[in-house]
Structures are given as C-alpha cells and as structure tokens.
Motif scaffolding. Structure first.
Motif, short mmCIF file in Angstrom:
data_model
loop_
_atom_site.label_atom_id
_atom_site.label_comp_id
_atom_site.label_asym_id
_atom_site.label_seq_id
_atom_site.Cartn_x
_atom_site.Cartn_y
_atom_site.Cartn_z
N LEU A 1 0.83 -1.21 0.00
CA LEU A 1 0.00 0.00 0.00
C LEU A 1 0.86 1.26 0.00
CD1 LEU A 1 -2.80 -1.05 2.53
CD2 LEU A 1 -3.01 -0.78 0.05
N ILE A 2 1.96 1.24 0.78
CA ILE A 2 2.86 2.40 0.82
C ILE A 2 3.47 2.65 -0.55
CG2 ILE A 2 5.05 3.25 1.75
CD1 ILE A 2 4.36 1.83 4.37
N MET A 3 3.88 1.57 -1.20
CA MET A 3 4.51 1.72 -2.51
C MET A 3 3.52 2.24 -3.55
SD MET A 3 6.87 -1.00 -4.55
CE MET A 3 5.53 -2.16 -4.91
N ILE A 4 2.28 1.76 -3.48
CA ILE A 4 1.26 2.22 -4.42
C ILE A 4 0.96 3.70 -4.20
CG2 ILE A 4 -1.17 1.99 -5.06
CD1 ILE A 4 -0.90 -1.00 -4.46
N ALA A 5 0.83 4.10 -2.93
CA ALA A 5 0.53 5.50 -2.62
C ALA A 5 1.66 6.42 -3.07
CB ALA A 5 0.28 5.67 -1.13
N ALA A 6 2.89 6.00 -2.81
CA ALA A 6 4.04 6.81 -3.22
C ALA A 6 4.12 6.90 -4.73
CB ALA A 6 5.32 6.22 -2.65
N SER A 7 3.81 5.81 -5.41
CA SER A 7 3.84 5.81 -6.88
C SER A 7 2.80 6.75 -7.45
CB SER A 7 3.61 4.39 -7.41
OG SER A 7 4.62 3.52 -6.96
N LEU A 8 1.59 6.73 -6.87
CA LEU A 8 0.54 7.63 -7.34
C LEU A 8 0.92 9.08 -7.13
CD1 LEU A 8 -2.65 5.74 -6.08
CD2 LEU A 8 -1.85 5.98 -8.44
N SER A 9 1.57 9.38 -6.00
CA SER A 9 1.99 10.75 -5.73
C SER A 9 3.07 11.19 -6.71
CB SER A 9 2.52 10.87 -4.29
OG SER A 9 1.50 10.58 -3.36
N LEU A 10 3.99 10.28 -6.98
CA LEU A 10 5.11 10.62 -7.86
C LEU A 10 4.65 10.87 -9.28
CD1 LEU A 10 8.15 10.89 -8.29
CD2 LEU A 10 8.26 8.41 -8.62
N PHE A 11 3.71 10.07 -9.73
CA PHE A 11 3.29 10.16 -11.12
C PHE A 11 1.98 10.92 -11.29
CE2 PHE A 11 5.92 6.30 -10.89
CZ PHE A 11 6.91 6.67 -11.77
N SER A 12 1.59 11.63 -10.24
CA SER A 12 0.38 12.44 -10.35
C SER A 12 0.59 13.52 -11.41
CB SER A 12 0.08 13.10 -9.00
OG SER A 12 -1.03 13.96 -9.11
N CYS A 13 -0.28 13.55 -12.39
CA CYS A 13 -0.10 14.47 -13.52
C CYS A 13 -1.09 15.62 -13.45
CB CYS A 13 -0.24 13.72 -14.85
SG CYS A 13 -1.81 12.89 -15.04
N ARG A 14 -0.79 16.67 -14.18
CA ARG A 14 -1.63 17.85 -14.19
C ARG A 14 -2.28 18.01 -15.55
NH1 ARG A 14 0.25 24.14 -13.20
NH2 ARG A 14 -1.83 24.91 -12.70
N SER A 15 -3.55 18.40 -15.56
CA SER A 15 -4.25 18.61 -16.82
C SER A 15 -3.83 19.95 -17.43
CB SER A 15 -5.76 18.59 -16.59
OG SER A 15 -6.44 19.00 -17.76
N SER A 16 -3.66 19.97 -18.75
CA SER A 16 -3.29 21.21 -19.44
C SER A 16 -4.39 22.25 -19.34
CB SER A 16 -2.98 20.92 -20.91
OG SER A 16 -4.12 20.35 -21.55
N LYS A 17 -5.62 21.83 -19.06
CA LYS A 17 -6.73 22.77 -18.93
C LYS A 17 -6.55 23.72 -17.76
CE LYS A 17 -10.21 19.76 -21.07
NZ LYS A 17 -11.51 19.06 -20.87
N GLU A 18 -5.73 23.31 -16.79
CA GLU A 18 -5.49 24.15 -15.62
C GLU A 18 -4.62 25.35 -15.95
OE1 GLU A 18 -4.53 22.00 -11.95
OE2 GLU A 18 -4.93 20.15 -13.05
N LEU A 19 -4.02 25.37 -17.14
CA LEU A 19 -3.14 26.47 -17.53
C LEU A 19 -3.76 27.34 -18.62
CD1 LEU A 19 0.23 24.51 -17.62
CD2 LEU A 19 -0.45 26.21 -15.92
N ILE A 20 -5.05 27.17 -18.89
CA ILE A 20 -5.71 27.93 -19.95
C ILE A 20 -6.26 29.24 -19.38
CG2 ILE A 20 -7.59 27.97 -21.63
CD1 ILE A 20 -7.37 24.95 -21.83
N TYR A 21 -5.88 30.34 -19.98
CA TYR A 21 -6.40 31.64 -19.57
C TYR A 21 -7.80 31.86 -20.16
CZ TYR A 21 -1.64 32.92 -18.17
OH TYR A 21 -0.40 32.96 -17.56
N MET A 22 -8.65 32.51 -19.38
CA MET A 22 -9.98 32.91 -19.85
C MET A 22 -10.72 31.74 -20.54
SD MET A 22 -9.58 36.13 -18.99
CE MET A 22 -8.21 37.24 -18.67
N LYS A 23 -10.70 30.59 -19.92
CA LYS A 23 -11.24 29.40 -20.58
C LYS A 23 -12.76 29.40 -20.69
CE LYS A 23 -10.71 26.77 -16.28
NZ LYS A 23 -9.98 25.64 -15.66
N ASP A 24 -13.42 30.36 -20.07
CA ASP A 24 -14.88 30.44 -20.18
C ASP A 24 -15.33 31.33 -21.34
OD1 ASP A 24 -13.84 32.69 -18.97
OD2 ASP A 24 -15.60 33.03 -17.71
N VAL A 25 -14.39 31.87 -22.11
CA VAL A 25 -14.73 32.77 -23.21
C VAL A 25 -15.23 31.98 -24.41
CG1 VAL A 25 -13.84 34.49 -24.82
CG2 VAL A 25 -13.07 34.51 -22.45
N GLN A 26 -16.33 32.45 -25.01
CA GLN A 26 -16.91 31.82 -26.18
C GLN A 26 -16.52 32.60 -27.45
OE1 GLN A 26 -18.60 28.93 -25.82
NE2 GLN A 26 -18.20 29.10 -23.60
#
Length: 266
Positions: free
Chosen positions: A12-37
C-alpha cells in the motif's frame, strides 16, 4: 503484525508513493480565460477607472519642441549630447536615465519646468497632464509640440514565471497579462487561478487576488497594473510532488526492497 500484514502494508505504501510521484496535471489548468466563447464581447473597466493618477515623487518625461532651436535645447538638453538615437532612447528606459533626465513631481504635486514654472499635476491622469502642459506652452511658445510620459512605471513579477524580475512599461494602461508576457509567461506549475497583486497605498499595501482562468478578471481593478505593483504567481500543489520526487523515489525503492526480502523469507 505477521508477515502477510507487513507485506500488504508495504504494498500500500509503494502504491501510494507511486501515485503521488506520477500524479499528472491537466493542461486545462493552464488555460487563460477558458470560459470565453467565440465572438463573445468581453466587458472591461473604463479608462477612467484603470488609468494611473500621478502622485508626488513620480518622474515624467517632458518634451517640448518648437520652431525655436534655443527653446528646444532648453527643454530637451539631452538632444544636444553626442550619441546615437539608440543611446538617447536608453537614457529614459533605465532607472538612472529616468532619474537624471526626467522631471520629478515635487511634494506639493507640481511639475517644475523652465519658463513655464510650476504646473499642478498631482491627482491627474497622464493624458490630462499632456494637455495641461500644452496649454502652458502655448502661452509662451509658437506652434509647440508637447509630449509627456510616465518614466517610473515599473512592476515586479515573482513566483512561477519563466523570467522573474523588474519590468518597465511606457503605456498608459498595463495589464497583468502584459506583465506575464514580459516575464516570458508562467511555468507549468503556475496556479493561474490565484495571482496576487500587491499595490502600495497611502495607508499600507493592498492585496488583490485574480483568477486569470476566468474572463471576469477583466472587471477587477488589480487586472490593470499601477507603478510599483508586485505580482506574485503562486505554485500549484503539483510542484510539491516535483520537489519531493527524490524522496518519493527512495520510498518506492525501499518498499520494493523490503517486499523482495519478505518474499525470500516466505
């Protein structure tokens, strides 16, 4: 705790550490004004709200030119110096040049100019000051051309940007987006939903939080910068994983070794 339970805990420790290490970020979190149509008209504050108001201590570039060469030399002494046009430009785009060749608004709020005398400018936007100096110049000079610019318009950008530092602006309106562009943009770990602008005020420092992922940022005063503002781009939680990646790797390696040892002991 028996061997089987220890084996399960280490897994369980190894799985948790692996998930933390390889936790990735979505590119959508870096989009400016993403609600603009598409074709949407964005609302923004008016110039009367966002334009900077001149204060005592500000340094202004003042150029008054006429048909009289002697008058030109009086108001523009730097033009007589032997140097290239590039070096002439550099005089006003450095702190030293602004201090030496600019006109400082005195503690009473006046701009002191040769022949024209004291001109009260504190409390006025830069665009009005140019018109005011033009009126004063017209009273003494024939066909004078006046230009007035603010020289001490600098902002400090820190945090998750590629090139943090102090940047100078020479436009009347200046936004956070333009400042970030000067710093070559944010890093991949920037939290663009929590950009802090610190603005000096007579009674202290005013903090304003901007969410640049929303078009509503255009309607916030902090979106339009003032001289001496500080912009802090804070990191998101994913940077913690990056900073602690080595520690996580050691945990995984240790857990793997222990699992192997317990496997051999069975």
């Amino acid at each position: 705790m028996n061997t089987k339970q220890i084996h399960r805990l280490l897994s369980l420790i190894m799985i948790a550490a692996s998930l933390s290490l390889f936790s990735c970020r979505s590119s959508k979190e870096l989009i400016y004004m993403k609600d603009v149509q598409n074709n949407q008209m964005l609302k923004a504050l008016t110039d009367t709200v966002t334009e900077y108001i001149i204060e005592p201590g500000d340094i202004l570039y003042v150029s008054i030119k006429s048909m009289n060469a002697e008058v030109n030399a009086l108001f523009n002494p730097e033009s007589n110096m032997e140097s290239s046009s590039y070096n002439s430009y550099q005089r006003f785009t450095t702190p030293q040049g602004a201090y030496l060749y600019g006109y400082e608004v005195d503690e009473k709020g006046n701009l002191q100019l040769p022949i024209l005398g004291d001109i009260p400018v504190a409390g006025l936007p830069n665009s009005e000051i140019e018109n005011m100096v033009q009126q004063y110049a017209d009273g003494y000079l024939k066909e004078a051309i006046v230009k007035v610019k603010l020289l001490n318009y600098k902002v400090t950008i820190m945090g998750e940007v590629k090139n943090p530092g102090v940047y100078y602006n020479y436009n009347n309106n200046f936004t956070v987006l333009e400042a970030l562009a000067m710093a070559n943009g944010n890093t991949d770990y920037a939290n663009i939903t929590n950009i802090m602008v610190i603005r000096p005020q007579p009674g202290g420092q005013k903090a304003m939080i901007l969410d640049l992922s929303s078009s509503g940022a255009w309607l916030q005063k902090g979106f339009y910068l003032h001289p001496n503002d500080y912009i802090f781009v804070e990191p998101d939680n994913h940077k913690n994983f990056q900073l602690n990646a080595q520690a996580y790797s050691m945990i995984i390696s240790s857990a793997s070794l222990l699992l192997a040892v317990f496997g051999l002991l069975k």
